[in-house]
Enzyme design. Sequence first.
Site, PDB file in Angstrom:
ATOM      1  N   CYS A  38       0.849  -1.212   0.056  1.00  0.00           N
ATOM      2  CA  CYS A  38      -0.061  -0.031   0.073  1.00  0.00           C
ATOM      3  C   CYS A  38       0.806   1.041   0.032  1.00  0.00           C
ATOM      4  O   CYS A  38       2.190   1.095   0.205  1.00  0.00           O
ATOM      5  CB  CYS A  38      -0.916  -0.001   1.242  1.00  0.00           C
ATOM      6  SG  CYS A  38       0.118   0.063   2.615  1.00  0.00           S
ATOM      7  N   CYS A  74       3.505   5.607   8.821  1.00  0.00           N
ATOM      8  CA  CYS A  74       2.525   5.805   7.724  1.00  0.00           C
ATOM      9  C   CYS A  74       1.544   7.115   8.143  1.00  0.00           C
ATOM     10  O   CYS A  74       1.345   7.219   9.196  1.00  0.00           O
ATOM     11  CB  CYS A  74       1.645   4.885   7.548  1.00  0.00           C
ATOM     12  SG  CYS A  74       0.053   5.198   6.488  1.00  0.00           S
ATOM     13  N   HIS A 134      -1.330  -4.844  19.188  1.00  0.00           N
ATOM     14  CA  HIS A 134      -0.749  -4.226  18.055  1.00  0.00           C
ATOM     15  C   HIS A 134       0.007  -2.877  18.364  1.00  0.00           C
ATOM     16  O   HIS A 134      -0.467  -2.111  19.015  1.00  0.00           O
ATOM     17  CB  HIS A 134      -1.828  -3.912  16.989  1.00  0.00           C
ATOM     18  CG  HIS A 134      -1.394  -3.874  15.564  1.00  0.00           C
ATOM     19  ND1 HIS A 134      -0.353  -2.853  15.098  1.00  0.00           N
ATOM     20  CD2 HIS A 134      -1.430  -5.005  14.728  1.00  0.00           C
ATOM     21  CE1 HIS A 134      -0.102  -3.114  13.669  1.00  0.00           C
ATOM     22  NE2 HIS A 134      -0.717  -4.390  13.580  1.00  0.00           N
ATOM     23  N   GLU A 169       0.573  -0.520  16.273  1.00  0.00           N
ATOM     24  CA  GLU A 169       0.055   0.659  15.959  1.00  0.00           C
ATOM     25  C   GLU A 169      -0.982   1.321  17.007  1.00  0.00           C
ATOM     26  O   GLU A 169      -0.956   2.329  17.313  1.00  0.00           O
ATOM     27  CB  GLU A 169      -0.899   0.523  14.672  1.00  0.00           C
ATOM     28  CG  GLU A 169      -1.703   1.696  14.278  1.00  0.00           C
ATOM     29  CD  GLU A 169      -2.603   1.308  13.016  1.00  0.00           C
ATOM     30  OE1 GLU A 169      -2.392   0.582  11.983  1.00  0.00           O
ATOM     31  OE2 GLU A 169      -3.791   1.898  12.986  1.00  0.00           O
ATOM     32  N   THR A 171      -6.029   1.552  11.680  1.00  0.00           N
ATOM     33  CA  THR A 171      -6.426   1.606  10.538  1.00  0.00           C
ATOM     34  C   THR A 171      -6.875   0.296   9.786  1.00  0.00           C
ATOM     35  O   THR A 171      -7.409   0.480   8.741  1.00  0.00           O
ATOM     36  CB  THR A 171      -5.048   2.029   9.782  1.00  0.00           C
ATOM     37  OG1 THR A 171      -3.977   1.316  10.122  1.00  0.00           O
ATOM     38  CG2 THR A 171      -4.710   3.601  10.207  1.00  0.00           C
ATOM     39  N   ASN A 194      -3.122  -7.456   8.689  1.00  0.00           N
ATOM     40  CA  ASN A 194      -4.047  -7.326   7.489  1.00  0.00           C
ATOM     41  C   ASN A 194      -4.045  -8.430   6.632  1.00  0.00           C
ATOM     42  O   ASN A 194      -5.141  -8.702   5.686  1.00  0.00           O
ATOM     43  CB  ASN A 194      -3.844  -5.972   6.866  1.00  0.00           C
ATOM     44  CG  ASN A 194      -2.522  -6.047   5.728  1.00  0.00           C
ATOM     45  OD1 ASN A 194      -2.584  -6.460   4.719  1.00  0.00           O
ATOM     46  ND2 ASN A 194      -1.665  -5.479   6.390  1.00  0.00           N
ATOM     47  N   SER A 251       2.139  -5.315   3.151  1.00  0.00           N
ATOM     48  CA  SER A 251       3.394  -5.471   3.433  1.00  0.00           C
ATOM     49  C   SER A 251       3.903  -6.583   2.497  1.00  0.00           C
ATOM     50  O   SER A 251       5.238  -7.062   2.884  1.00  0.00           O
ATOM     51  CB  SER A 251       3.767  -5.663   4.638  1.00  0.00           C
ATOM     52  OG  SER A 251       2.898  -6.632   5.235  1.00  0.00           O
TER      53      SER A 251
HETATM   54  S1  SF4 Z   1      -2.703   0.031   5.152  1.00  0.00           S
HETATM   55 FE1  SF4 Z   1      -1.551   0.774   6.742  1.00  0.00          FE
HETATM   56  S2  SF4 Z   1       0.336   1.413   6.262  1.00  0.00           S
HETATM   57 FE2  SF4 Z   1      -0.914   1.058   4.460  1.00  0.00          FE
HETATM   58  S3  SF4 Z   1      -1.752   3.059   3.691  1.00  0.00           S
HETATM   59 FE3  SF4 Z   1      -3.264   1.976   4.935  1.00  0.00          FE
HETATM   60  S4  SF4 Z   1      -2.677   2.821   6.931  1.00  0.00           S
HETATM   61 FE4  SF4 Z   1      -0.916   3.227   5.923  1.00  0.00          FE
END
Ligand code: SF4
Length: 276
Positions: A12, A94, A122, A124, A158, A216, A258
């Site tokens: 991403c 990010c 996590h 984050e 997120t 994710n 990732s």
């Molecule tokens: S998935 Fe996570 S790292 Fe990727 S753009 Fe969205 S918030 Fe940022």
Amino acid sequence: MEILLVKNAGFCFGVKRAVDLTFKVAEDESLPAVALGPIIHNPQVIEELGKRGIATVDKVPDNNSIIIIRTHGIEQNLYGNILKSGHRIIDATCPFVKKAQQYAKLLSEEDYQVLILGDSNHPEVKGILSYAGGNASVINSSSNLPILGRKVGIVVQTTQLQEALKALISNIVGKVSELKVFNTICNSTALRLKETEKMARKVNLMLVVGGKNSANTTQLAHLCKSLGVTTYHIETASEIKKSWIRGINKIGITAGASTPDWIIEDIKDKLRHIGG
Ligand code: SF4
């Protein structure tokens, strides 16, 4: 055998930015540089960075170094301490995660009781929590609410699902006099989930590619399994077994945020090789 790749599979925006920044540090800088915690949740990328001189460490080194902050961000105190100790920071957090941290801080400054919807383990979420003041809690669903005050503010990890946020809002809305919500769910995750769901409905087998430690990617694997399609979560092509594709005519590939393109390409090559 047909091999189909989900639109938006792989890196991403935030991960690409972090990886590019880190490889640039490896090329350009003379000071020793380390990544504080895995820069992204992908073991193969971490290994590649290690080969280029960027070690992943779990605490700040004593010698004068460049400290690279991972995409998930770090806790506020730690950030301050690194700056105070004279290290240089390359911040690969990010921008969307940064925004969630800033909203948590803003809510706390405006005297809201902050609720963070997410996984408390996590990194984050730990980072966001550190900006959210003393009266903040992390909740992983709408059913485990703390005692609520008059003013409640919500920010979201997120990678959470919109449905989870909607359920939380509808559970809280009648219980407080003021509710402020910052929807910090990243579109990239939602889009990837949507495209993956479409794909999983039209193939006989799904390969979900990405770190086993990536939230994710694991979410993508759960989604595919919940739709009843045979699903394997793999990190590299070497895990693919010939028996998986026997009798299969359509394979779908999706990948977490990732997962680099070169791993996805390796997987396609291996499938072509063993599937004919
Ligand atoms: S998935 Fe996570 S790292 Fe990727 S753009 Fe969205 S918030 Fe940022």
